[in-house]
Scaffold this motif. Structure first.
Motif, PDB file in Angstrom:
ATOM      1  N   VAL A  23      75.713  95.882  19.102  1.00 41.53           N
ATOM      2  CA  VAL A  23      75.766  95.082  20.317  1.00 41.53           C
ATOM      3  C   VAL A  23      75.217  93.687  19.987  1.00 41.53           C
ATOM      4  N   TYR A  24      76.056  92.671  20.189  1.00 45.82           N
ATOM      5  CA  TYR A  24      75.642  91.288  19.990  1.00 45.82           C
ATOM      6  C   TYR A  24      75.488  90.652  21.373  1.00 45.82           C
ATOM      7  N   GLU A  25      74.240  90.300  21.694  1.00 42.50           N
ATOM      8  CA  GLU A  25      73.912  89.776  23.020  1.00 42.50           C
ATOM      9  C   GLU A  25      73.709  88.268  22.961  1.00 42.50           C
ATOM     10  N   ARG A  26      74.369  87.538  23.890  1.00 43.79           N
ATOM     11  CA  ARG A  26      74.223  86.085  23.988  1.00 43.79           C
ATOM     12  C   ARG A  26      73.818  85.728  25.412  1.00 43.79           C
ATOM     13  N   ARG A  27      72.737  84.971  25.537  1.00 40.90           N
ATOM     14  CA  ARG A  27      72.166  84.702  26.866  1.00 40.90           C
ATOM     15  C   ARG A  27      71.945  83.200  27.046  1.00 40.90           C
ATOM     16  N   THR A  28      72.280  82.693  28.218  1.00 40.42           N
ATOM     17  CA  THR A  28      71.935  81.325  28.612  1.00 40.42           C
ATOM     18  C   THR A  28      71.306  81.383  30.000  1.00 40.42           C
ATOM     19  N   ASN A  29      70.354  80.493  30.239  1.00 44.35           N
ATOM     20  CA  ASN A  29      69.702  80.473  31.545  1.00 44.35           C
ATOM     21  C   ASN A  29      69.239  79.064  31.878  1.00 44.35           C
ATOM     22  N   LYS A  30      69.114  78.797  33.176  1.00 41.86           N
ATOM     23  CA  LYS A  30      68.614  77.512  33.657  1.00 41.86           C
ATOM     24  C   LYS A  30      67.437  77.783  34.591  1.00 41.86           C
ATOM     25  N   ARG A  31      66.267  77.427  34.134  1.00 41.87           N
ATOM     26  CA  ARG A  31      65.083  77.617  34.968  1.00 41.87           C
ATOM     27  C   ARG A  31      64.850  76.334  35.763  1.00 41.87           C
ATOM     28  N   LEU A  32      65.144  76.385  37.042  1.00 41.97           N
ATOM     29  CA  LEU A  32      65.014  75.228  37.916  1.00 41.97           C
ATOM     30  C   LEU A  32      63.792  75.410  38.803  1.00 41.97           C
ATOM     31  N   TYR A  33      62.862  74.470  38.746  1.00 44.38           N
ATOM     32  CA  TYR A  33      61.642  74.554  39.545  1.00 44.38           C
ATOM     33  C   TYR A  33      61.482  73.286  40.381  1.00 44.38           C
ATOM     34  N   GLU A  34      61.080  73.466  41.612  1.00 41.71           N
ATOM     35  CA  GLU A  34      60.722  72.353  42.472  1.00 41.71           C
ATOM     36  C   GLU A  34      59.382  72.691  43.108  1.00 41.71           C
ATOM     37  N   GLY A  35      58.411  71.792  42.963  1.00 42.57           N
ATOM     38  CA  GLY A  35      57.083  72.167  43.414  1.00 42.57           C
ATOM     39  C   GLY A  35      56.246  71.006  43.898  1.00 42.57           C
ATOM     40  N   TYR A  36      55.270  71.358  44.743  1.00 45.16           N
ATOM     41  CA  TYR A  36      54.295  70.416  45.274  1.00 45.16           C
ATOM     42  C   TYR A  36      52.905  70.952  44.947  1.00 45.16           C
ATOM     43  N   ASN A  37      52.002  70.059  44.640  1.00 45.80           N
ATOM     44  CA  ASN A  37      50.614  70.472  44.452  1.00 45.80           C
ATOM     45  C   ASN A  37      49.693  69.391  45.007  1.00 45.80           C
ATOM     46  N   ALA A  38      48.562  69.809  45.533  1.00 49.19           N
ATOM     47  CA  ALA A  38      47.607  68.852  46.104  1.00 49.19           C
ATOM     48  C   ALA A  38      46.201  69.407  45.987  1.00 49.19           C
ATOM     49  N   ASN A  39      45.263  68.508  45.790  1.00 45.98           N
ATOM     50  CA  ASN A  39      43.849  68.856  45.706  1.00 45.98           C
ATOM     51  C   ASN A  39      43.056  67.786  46.445  1.00 45.98           C
ATOM     52  N   PHE A  40      42.240  68.205  47.397  1.00 47.94           N
ATOM     53  CA  PHE A  40      41.413  67.280  48.156  1.00 47.94           C
ATOM     54  C   PHE A  40      39.979  67.795  48.125  1.00 47.94           C
ATOM     55  N   GLY A  41      39.038  66.890  47.922  1.00 42.25           N
ATOM     56  CA  GLY A  41      37.651  67.331  47.889  1.00 42.25           C
ATOM     57  C   GLY A  41      36.678  66.212  48.161  1.00 42.25           C
ATOM     58  N   ILE A  42      35.438  66.604  48.369  1.00 51.20           N
ATOM     59  CA  ILE A  42      34.383  65.629  48.631  1.00 51.20           C
ATOM     60  C   ILE A  42      33.078  66.115  48.031  1.00 51.20           C
ATOM     61  N   ASP A  43      32.374  65.209  47.367  1.00 54.87           N
ATOM     62  CA  ASP A  43      31.007  65.429  46.919  1.00 54.87           C
ATOM     63  C   ASP A  43      30.074  64.757  47.920  1.00 54.87           C
ATOM     64  N   LEU A  44      29.154  65.518  48.473  1.00 51.00           N
ATOM     65  CA  LEU A  44      28.186  64.973  49.434  1.00 51.00           C
ATOM     66  C   LEU A  44      26.794  64.992  48.815  1.00 51.00           C
ATOM     67  N   ASN A  45      26.187  63.821  48.697  1.00 52.27           N
ATOM     68  CA  ASN A  45      24.814  63.734  48.216  1.00 52.27           C
ATOM     69  C   ASN A  45      23.884  63.938  49.411  1.00 52.27           C
ATOM     70  N   LEU A  46      23.573  65.206  49.728  1.00 55.95           N
ATOM     71  CA  LEU A  46      22.762  65.511  50.905  1.00 55.95           C
ATOM     72  C   LEU A  46      21.364  64.934  50.772  1.00 55.95           C
ATOM     73  N   THR A  47      20.806  65.034  49.587  1.00 52.60           N
ATOM     74  CA  THR A  47      19.539  64.390  49.256  1.00 52.60           C
ATOM     75  C   THR A  47      19.665  63.866  47.828  1.00 52.60           C
ATOM     76  N   LYS A  48      18.613  63.267  47.321  1.00 56.98           N
ATOM     77  CA  LYS A  48      18.650  62.773  45.949  1.00 56.98           C
ATOM     78  C   LYS A  48      18.798  63.910  44.940  1.00 56.98           C
ATOM     79  N   SER A  49      18.428  65.123  45.366  1.00 54.83           N
ATOM     80  CA  SER A  49      18.447  66.235  44.420  1.00 54.83           C
ATOM     81  C   SER A  49      19.427  67.345  44.799  1.00 54.83           C
ATOM     82  N   LEU A  50      20.208  67.151  45.878  1.00 51.18           N
ATOM     83  CA  LEU A  50      21.103  68.204  46.338  1.00 51.18           C
ATOM     84  C   LEU A  50      22.503  67.635  46.568  1.00 51.18           C
ATOM     85  N   VAL A  51      23.483  68.175  45.842  1.00 51.28           N
ATOM     86  CA  VAL A  51      24.872  67.752  45.976  1.00 51.28           C
ATOM     87  C   VAL A  51      25.701  68.952  46.415  1.00 51.28           C
TER      88      VAL A  51
END
Length: 808
Positions: free
Chosen positions: A291-319
């Motif tokens: 058995v001789y196997e021949r394969r072709t494929n098209k991997r199509l991807y569409e995507g969104y990504n997002a990252n939101f954040g905040i660093d809060l300096n609550l005191t001089k020693s606490l973040v």
């Protein structure tokens, strides 16, 4: 200045011995109070003019020894005004307190070339790869990033290996992330490269780290803005095969907060192909057909990504840091296969066409919160992390199968694969400095994972449908202590993990619970021959727990005659890892070499067996993972950074290893006969990569990356060698506020996994598989309110790092 200081230190070391004293303190940026890493503290002897001093660490802290005497001292940092130290006479241990350096505005406005950190930083315990300097991955994915990292390889299917070992733990920001989804290899091929700041490779982690990953740990650090005010960058790319995308990193920093974000959109076309030439045998060893196997494929991807954040300096020693990240992808993968069937004399019999029209969608969301409490003493702090994530990944396929010219042979299967994953992580790490050079650490980590996979086939004539639930609850405690005695330093640790695992095959009414607990000791010993030469010896115990497709009896019918089946009865494997390392720095060259031995019990190996099912006259072969008795892996590796000229930088990696497996596997074949397969095997192979970056006239940067993976044998065949090369050019434009880059991935279209497999009296096959064909990419990046090579002046987040006393 740093080279002058090192020369001065060497000269200082040759002076007649006097009373040695210790100088310590901290350097911060004026106005922001951010630590300045690699700031230089210069002590100039008033009489001899000889230099001595030290360099700050990632927390801005410095500590070094000098001979008591009279000095002119100052603190220096590029693009900052020098800060003279008023004290002149030093006769005893002195803490200079906090030194503030102010930015030199005039210099910042005039400077054209700012010193940048090397693309690859070699340290004794790990390698740090800074993604921002690499043109090769512009517009690419995290999988492309890892394929440029020293000691790391990514094969044609996206499987990541460290030193040739696929049992590697991949972390995102120091923790297992739900954003990785069900299949970490697939996730890495979707996440954009520009979201990554750096990659840390840790071959022998301490007890502070999760014990998962027999081959070591790869930590992917996500980019976060650092400079004051509003700043960031926007990137757009277009490529062939059809690929385009846009992404942005934005940051707003004030005195008491830091808002950060990165988001993007990507569309990718990753065409691939494969072939398999198989010769099938009768029970007596005669040829049944081909058995001789021949394969072709098209991997199509569409995507969104997002990252939101905040660093809060609550005191001089606490973040307090809060971040929300999500990722959404849709995909199509039309997979077209032709099976050319021949009889024993290679006469054509028939041609079958199997078309798998697969569609997928995925959504991931993660909330992470981090508290950092710093106490009065430098280095004394408490970190608390909470991460909650959810991942849904669904695949749908319509599979048509037909013998060409015979309409009555048409067969249609519908498959669905629904995956739902929930992961909760709770972690606390406490660090307590003890005495002058000691440090004690302790902590807890609770990781709770629930993964449900529902695979269904319609019609299901061979009982392939299955609903599998995987539950993993791991509670871990650790403690470790390190200290330094003159030039010798050590770090000793012990980790305890209690594991409660459930593997429930709901459709088969088969429920399995595995409860076990383990102790994971670790030890690292380090000796500094000089400030530029160090030796280390380390040991750690690791575990590799099977998950996902390794456990699921069936998760795909992409091929109807070669089917991968997971094994719900797989047990975890345990590894004892030993490492001996040596690090040497010269003026233009940094060299790191190591020898390592990994001994693994119950290691995973893949077997191919005759299922007893016949499809179109062809026996169906199952591939499954099993536990074998022993695996011995021993190797030698070296990494180097070399800068022969200011316009030319080189870094290279070479790894050679010997892999030995010992064990037998027995099963009952379709005829009721016990078949015993012997997996005793010894394989030698090696891997090499070299990366060159040259600055051409007109300030055009040219980067070339070449790699070679040598052939390797296994118990049922061998893989052949793979050579590949990537190429990139970039040029800064618009007064260095923007960069245009052009790169070619896999220049010669040669990245193919080539395998030869032999199963006595069953099948002999040759196969080639190319996951993604050659890709050409053009990328435009625009930066606002920051320099092209702006230094990262904020300390890295301590996500389980093991930078300890005595480490270079």
């Amino acid at each position: 200045m740093t080279l002058s200081l090192l020369f001065g230190v060497a000269t200082y070391a040759q002076r007649p011995e006097g009373k040695k004293i210790t100088i310590s303190g901290k350097v911060l940026e004026k106005g922001t109070n951010l630590p300045l890493e690699y700031a230089t503290i210069v002590f100039e002897d008033v009489t001899t003019k000889q230099l001595s001093g030290g360099i700050t660490d990632e927390n801005g802290v410095f500590k070094f020894d000098i001979v008591a005497g009279n000095y002119n001292a100052r603190a220096e940092f590029i693009s900052f005004k020098n800060a003279p130290i008023a004290q002149k006479s030093f006769s005893e241990d002195t803490n200079l307190g906090t030194i503030f350096l102010a930015p030199d505005v005039a210099e910042l406005n005039e400077i054209n070339i700012i010193a940048e950190r090397s693309t690859v930083e070699i340290k004794l315990d790990k390698r740090v790869y800074n993604v921002g300097k690499d043109m090769m991955v512009k517009g690419g994915t995290v999988s492309d990033v890892l394929d440029n990292v020293p000691s790391v390889t990514v094969d044609a299917e996206g499987t990541v290996a460290l030193r040739g070992n696929e049992n590697v733990k991949i972390l995102i920001d120091g923790r297992p992330s739900g954003l990785a989804g069900i299949n970490i290899a697939d996730a890495l091929k979707l996440l954009p490269a520009d979201a990554v700041e750096k990659v840390e490779v840790i071959t022998n982690p301490s007890a502070r780290y999760d014990a998962e990953g027999g081959g070591g740990i790869i930590n992917i650090v996500i980019r976060k803005g650092k400079a004051n005010g509003l700043n960031g960058s926007i990137m757009a790319n277009v490529g062939d095969p059809e690929t385009y995308g846009v992404s942005a990193n934005l940051n707003k920093k004030g005195d008491t907060f830091n808002l950060f974000s990165n988001f993007g959109y990507n569309y990718r076309n990753n065409p691939g192909n494969s072939l398999t030439d198989a010769q099938y045998f009768n029970n007596d060893g005669t040829t049944n057909g081909y058995v001789y196997e021949r394969r072709t494929n098209k991997r199509l991807y569409e995507g969104y990504n997002a990252n939101f954040g905040i660093d809060l300096n609550l005191t001089k020693s606490l973040v307090w840091t809060n971040a929300l990240t999500f990722r959404e992808n849709t995909g199509k993968n039309p997979d077209n296969v032709f099976f050319n069937n021949f009889d024993a004399n290679l006469n054509p019999v028939s041609i079958r066409n199997r078309f798998n029209n697969q569609k997928s969608d995925e959504f991931s969301i993660e909330y992470a919160s981090n508290f950092v409490k710093k106490f009065k003493k430098d280095g004394h702090q408490l970190n608390v992390d909470i991460a909650i994530s959810k991942n849904n990944e669904n695949e749908f396929a319509t599979i048509t199968d037909q013998v060409l010219g015979d309409p009555s042979s048409l067969d249609i299967d519908l498959t669905t694969n629904i995956n739902k994953q929930q992961r909760n992580l709770f972690q606390a790490d406490y660090v307590l400095p003890i005495g002058k050079d000691g440090r004690f650490e302790a902590g807890y980590r609770g990781s709770f994972l629930n993964n449900l996979t529902d695979f269904a086939v319609t019609p299901d004539t061979n009982n392939f449908s299955n609903e599998l639930e995987y539950v993993e609850n791991v509670n871990a405690f650790y403690a470790q202590y390190g200290s330094k005695i003159n030039k010798f330093s050590y770090f000793l640790g012990l980790r305890f993990e209690d594991s409660n695992i459930e593997v429930n095959s709901i459709s088969l009414d088969d429920y399995n619970t595995k409860k076990y607990n383990n102790l994971f000791p670790s030890a690292t010993l380090n000796y500094e021959f000089s400030e530029t030469s160090s030796f280390s010896l380390s040991y750690s115990k690791r575990i590799n727990r099977p998950r996902g497709r390794f456990l699921n009896p069936v998760s795909s019918l992409a091929s109807n005659i070669n089917i991968f089946r997971g094994n719900p009865d797989l047990d975890p494997s345990l590894t004892d890892a030993f490492d001996i390392g040596y690090l040497k720095r010269w003026n233009k060259l940094t060299f790191n070499t190591s020898a390592y031995i990994n001994i693994t019990n119950d290691s995973f190996q893949f077997v191919r067996i005759n299922s007893g099912i016949v499809d179109g006259g062809i026996p169906v072969i199952f591939s499954s993972p099993i536990n074998l008795a022993k695996e011995y892996r021993a190797g030698f590796e070296f990494n180097l950074n070399y800068t022969p000229y200011k316009w030319w930088r080189l870094n290279g990696n070479f790894n050679a290893f010997r892999n030995e497996t010992q064990g037998d596997y027995s099963y009952v074949d379709p005829n009721g006969v016990i078949d015993i397969q012997n997996f005793d095997n010894v394989a030698y192979t090696w891997f090499a990569r070299i990366n060159s970056k040259i600055t051409l006239p007109y300030k055009i940067d040219w980067q070339t990356n070449g790699s070679y993976i040598a052939p390797q044998t296994n118990a049922q065949g061998k893989s052949l060698g793979i050579a590949s090369m990537n190429l990139a050019f970039s040029k800064d434009i618009l007064k260095d506020k923007a960069t245009i880059a052009f790169n070619v991935s896999d220049v010669f279209n040669s990245r193919k996994r080539i395998m030869e497999t032999q199963i006595p009296n069953v099948v002999s096959s040759y196969s080639e598989m190319q996951w993604r064909e050659r890709q050409v990419m053009l990328t435009f990046t625009y930066r606002f309110n920051k320099q092209k090579n702006e230094r990262d002046r904020q300390p890295r987040e301590d996500n389980g790092g093991e930078e300890y006393m005595g480490k270079p």
